[in-house]
Write a protein that holds these residues in place. Sequence first.
Motif, PDB file in Angstrom:
ATOM      1  N   GLN A   9       1.064  -1.051  -0.279  1.00 28.94           N
ATOM      2  CA  GLN A   9      -0.339   0.003  -0.485  1.00 28.94           C
ATOM      3  C   GLN A   9       0.872   1.639   0.144  1.00 28.94           C
TER       4      GLN A   9
ATOM      5  N   MET B 123      -4.263  -6.457   4.366  1.00 27.06           N
ATOM      6  CA  MET B 123      -3.376  -5.124   4.926  1.00 27.06           C
ATOM      7  C   MET B 123      -2.816  -4.789   6.894  1.00 27.06           C
TER       8      MET B 123
ATOM      9  N   PRO C 250      -4.554   4.988  -1.243  1.00 27.66           N
ATOM     10  CA  PRO C 250      -5.673   4.132  -0.741  1.00 27.66           C
ATOM     11  C   PRO C 250      -6.457   5.745  -1.146  1.00 27.66           C
TER      12      PRO C 250
ATOM     13  N   SER D 289      -1.325  -1.386  -4.396  1.00 27.49           N
ATOM     14  CA  SER D 289      -1.655  -0.022  -3.916  1.00 27.49           C
ATOM     15  C   SER D 289      -2.254   0.976  -4.034  1.00 27.49           C
TER      16      SER D 289
ATOM     17  N   ILE E 212       1.308   5.244   0.487  1.00 29.37           N
ATOM     18  CA  ILE E 212       1.159   5.410   1.225  1.00 29.37           C
ATOM     19  C   ILE E 212       2.126   6.750   0.906  1.00 29.37           C
TER      20      ILE E 212
ATOM     21  N   ILE F 141       2.651  -2.474   4.859  1.00 31.92           N
ATOM     22  CA  ILE F 141       2.037  -0.386   5.306  1.00 31.92           C
ATOM     23  C   ILE F 141       3.711  -0.784   5.403  1.00 31.92           C
TER      24      ILE F 141
ATOM     25  N   ILE G 178       0.188  -7.717   2.031  1.00 34.49           N
ATOM     26  CA  ILE G 178       0.141  -6.463   1.742  1.00 34.49           C
ATOM     27  C   ILE G 178       0.248  -5.394   2.288  1.00 34.49           C
TER      28      ILE G 178
ATOM     29  N   THR H  91      -7.219  -0.106  -6.180  1.00 38.06           N
ATOM     30  CA  THR H  91      -7.384   0.680  -4.441  1.00 38.06           C
ATOM     31  C   THR H  91      -7.225   0.246  -3.472  1.00 38.06           C
ATOM     32  N   GLY H  92      -7.172   0.860  -2.012  1.00 37.07           N
ATOM     33  CA  GLY H  92      -6.854   0.087  -1.517  1.00 37.07           C
ATOM     34  C   GLY H  92      -7.644   1.176   0.382  1.00 37.07           C
TER      35      GLY H  92
ATOM     36  N   TRP I  86      -7.997  -5.046   7.092  1.00 37.81           N
ATOM     37  CA  TRP I  86      -6.689  -3.610   7.626  1.00 37.81           C
ATOM     38  C   TRP I  86      -6.479  -3.899   9.333  1.00 37.81           C
TER      39      TRP I  86
END
Length: 355
Positions: free
Chosen positions: A10, A229, A38, A36, A12, A330, A328, A75-76, A197
């Motif tokens: 993801q 995620m 956000p 992905s 970000i 982060i 996934i 998209t996530g 998440w």
Amino acid sequence: MSERLEFGMQVIRYGDPKGAIRDAILCDEAGFDHVSMPDHLFHPLDERFLGKPAWDAYVVLSALAVKTKNANLATGVSDPLRRHPATIAHIVATLDIISDGRARLGMGAGERFTFNPLLDIRFEKPATLLRESLIVIKGLWKATKDKPFNFEGRFLKVKNGVLGLRPKQKYPPILVGGYGPRLLKITAELGDYWLPWIESPETYERKFKEIKKWARRYGREKEVKGALMTFSYIAGSLEEALETIAGRVKVGVALRRRLLEELGYKDYAQEVTDLWNNPFDSEAIKKLYKIADLLPDEVVERVVAAGTVDDVIDRIEDYHRAGVDLFIIIPPPNRIEETIERYREIISYFKEKDG
């Protein structure tokens, strides 16, 4: 558990859409299967939360469609409130064509904070709207001039709908984000992946078994896969890695009432306003940080993949056994490139293991 585990990130890097594109290209080159973004409009510009303004996810994904070669793009996650589901179907079909069949769609029921300043948006029965939206999106992807799509729902109504433009894939896989019983059932009925998440392997396994139970009733048990995620960081030791990500993880957990209850922190759970319904005004943010600061350090280790390479591999295998087919990550916002590079070894390990 599937034969092969996929890896995603993801991305970000808010405030810097060009930087997000660079990160995603690095992921593609490093062997990640999935990238992905956000999909937010508004969020608090608070350094401890996200800090910098969101960019439009689909604009960035469109750039990635021509800048990357292998990774699936998603998209996530998106919501059916800020964009009409027909518009989402059209956008993702276009993305799928440009990317040569690499589009995926992450969809959830919506989060109040991302549209909170827009007083004309009605946020009611979000699960019902999500279910109707997935029916409409899939119906429009399938519709032809000879067989147009028709639907009469509580919120959405379509008469003789034909986009004309169809995705390259039969339809791009849909990842459904959500936690409550209604969302789990919707995933079983209409989703291709369940995408929560932050979960521990134990909490994930319990909920995914519930999804599989519902999927059997819909005749879709083999079609529904597991995704997750969560936060990850690789360092010289478990202690160093946990210290690096603890602050952000605790804020995330403090936005998950059900997760706190399942982890055994019922007293804290009673004080929590869930992410989906949190307005993130000054009072809500103050309360959020207070709860996050009270959470014990042990909660972080239970819901992340962190530590040495071996520690992270062991934890990912725990998640894989719990049902996760797409993992996934982060990364810490100031350690993105470093994390991508260190994950090369982990991705290689699992690809060799899975044959």
